[in-house]
Design an enzyme around this catalytic site. Structure first.
Site, PDB file in Angstrom:
ATOM      1  N   GLY A  40     126.176  -6.163  35.970  1.00 54.05           N
ATOM      2  CA  GLY A  40     127.535  -5.880  35.562  1.00 54.05           C
ATOM      3  C   GLY A  40     128.566  -6.271  36.598  1.00 54.05           C
ATOM      4  CG  HIS A  41     133.133  -4.938  37.831  1.00 56.14           C
ATOM      5  ND1 HIS A  41     133.826  -6.082  37.495  1.00 56.14           N
ATOM      6  CD2 HIS A  41     133.968  -4.221  38.641  1.00 56.14           C
ATOM      7  CE1 HIS A  41     135.014  -6.068  38.079  1.00 56.14           C
ATOM      8  NE2 HIS A  41     135.130  -4.957  38.771  1.00 56.14           N
TER       9      HIS A  41
END
Length: 294
Positions: free
Chosen positions: A269-270
């Site tokens: 993800g981020h």
């Protein structure tokens, strides 16, 4: 092999005595320098493990932006929290440290700050590592649609207020765990520290200022792209492909300007440094060795 020691420092900006930049540093002072620029809602703490991995061969410096982490900065009544001003603070920081040549690692908010630094000091930049650090409209995920009403009417208090949910614990945690196959591997101190710093008196209003001002990063994307086309720095884009904020098209877009840009999409993800440090660290080390160290 001994583990390089990370030390913490503060530096009062000569150009603004109200700003005292907190930063982490490690590695030999005569080694090639890498400047790490964090994003929202975090601080240089996000780089704690990467610093250790790189500091054997590089001088690694990671500041906290004004409004984040442990940097001391004036209240918003005395300082305008815009990306132009964050960029100016980091430009001044690099001058104050006498950094003449350095690569930059840009993540999230660190990208518009880092590209402003590159525009101001193009001859100082030896390379760019973009980790979900965007410079193209195609890199903006659909979640940015919630920002656009406030961007269209930056003086509208109701539309500004509609963005407050982005500063809640649920959203902070989701930025770490979202898109991860094993979210239970993410250390909880990461998002808890971020939230504790967000919850300081007055800080949410600073973040709302920056949410609304982000529109001025989008309008600067053509300038950032023109910098890339003119100066052609070595670029590595290593992105979490499941990030909802900055999507893979933003990583691939670097190749539209620089055909030798290197793009790696990680199944995360981020905040990919939390769950994919070994994989990402190896990619970064190899890139720096081949394209930056020479």
């Amino acid at each position: 092999m001994s583990i390089p020691q990370t030390t913490v420092h503060t530096l009062t900006l000569p150009t603004n005595s109200q700003i005292e930049i907190f930063y982490r540093a490690a590695g030999p002072k005569d080694a090639p320098t890498l400047l790490l620029l964090h994003g929202f809602p975090t601080s240089s703490f996000q780089f704690r493990n990467l610093i250790t991995k790189l500091a054997g061969e590089y001088r690694v410096i990671a500041p906290d932006l004004p409004g984040f982490g442990f940097t001391k900065a004036p209240p918003r009544t005395e300082f305008q929290y815009t990306f132009d001003n964050l960029g100016k603070a980091i430009i001044d920081f690099t001058h104050a440290l006498n950094l003449t040549k350095f690569a930059i690692y840009v993540f999230d908010y660190g990208a518009p700050v880092g590209f402003r630094l590159a525009l101001a000091r193009p001859d100082a930049i030896t390379g760019i590592i973009s980790q979900n650090g965007n410079a193209f409209e195609e890199g903006l995920g659909k979640i940015w649609d919630v920002f656009r009403p406030a961007w269209a009417e930056p003086g509208n208090k109701e539309k500004r207020e509609s963005l407050r949910f982005l500063t809640t614990f649920e959203l902070t945690k989701s930025q770490y765990t979202g898109g991860e196959t094993h979210p239970d591997s993410i250390p909880p101190e990461t998002y808890h520290l971020d939230q504790a710093l967000l919850d300081r008196p007055g800080n949410v209003e600073i973040q709302l200022d920056l949410f609304v001002d982000y529109r001025n990063n989008v309008t600067k994307y053509p300038s950032f792209q023109a910098y890339l086309a003119k100066y052609r720095p070595p670029v590595l884009a290593v992105w979490g492909k499941n990030d909802v904020f900055f999507i893979p098209a933003g990583a691939e877009a670097f190749k539209s300007i620089l055909e030798d840009a290197e793009v790696f999409l990680i199944d995360g993800g981020h905040f990919i440094l939390e769950g994919h440090l070994e994989e990402v660290g190896k990619i970064i080390q190899e890139f720096l060795k081949r394209r930056v160290r020479g």
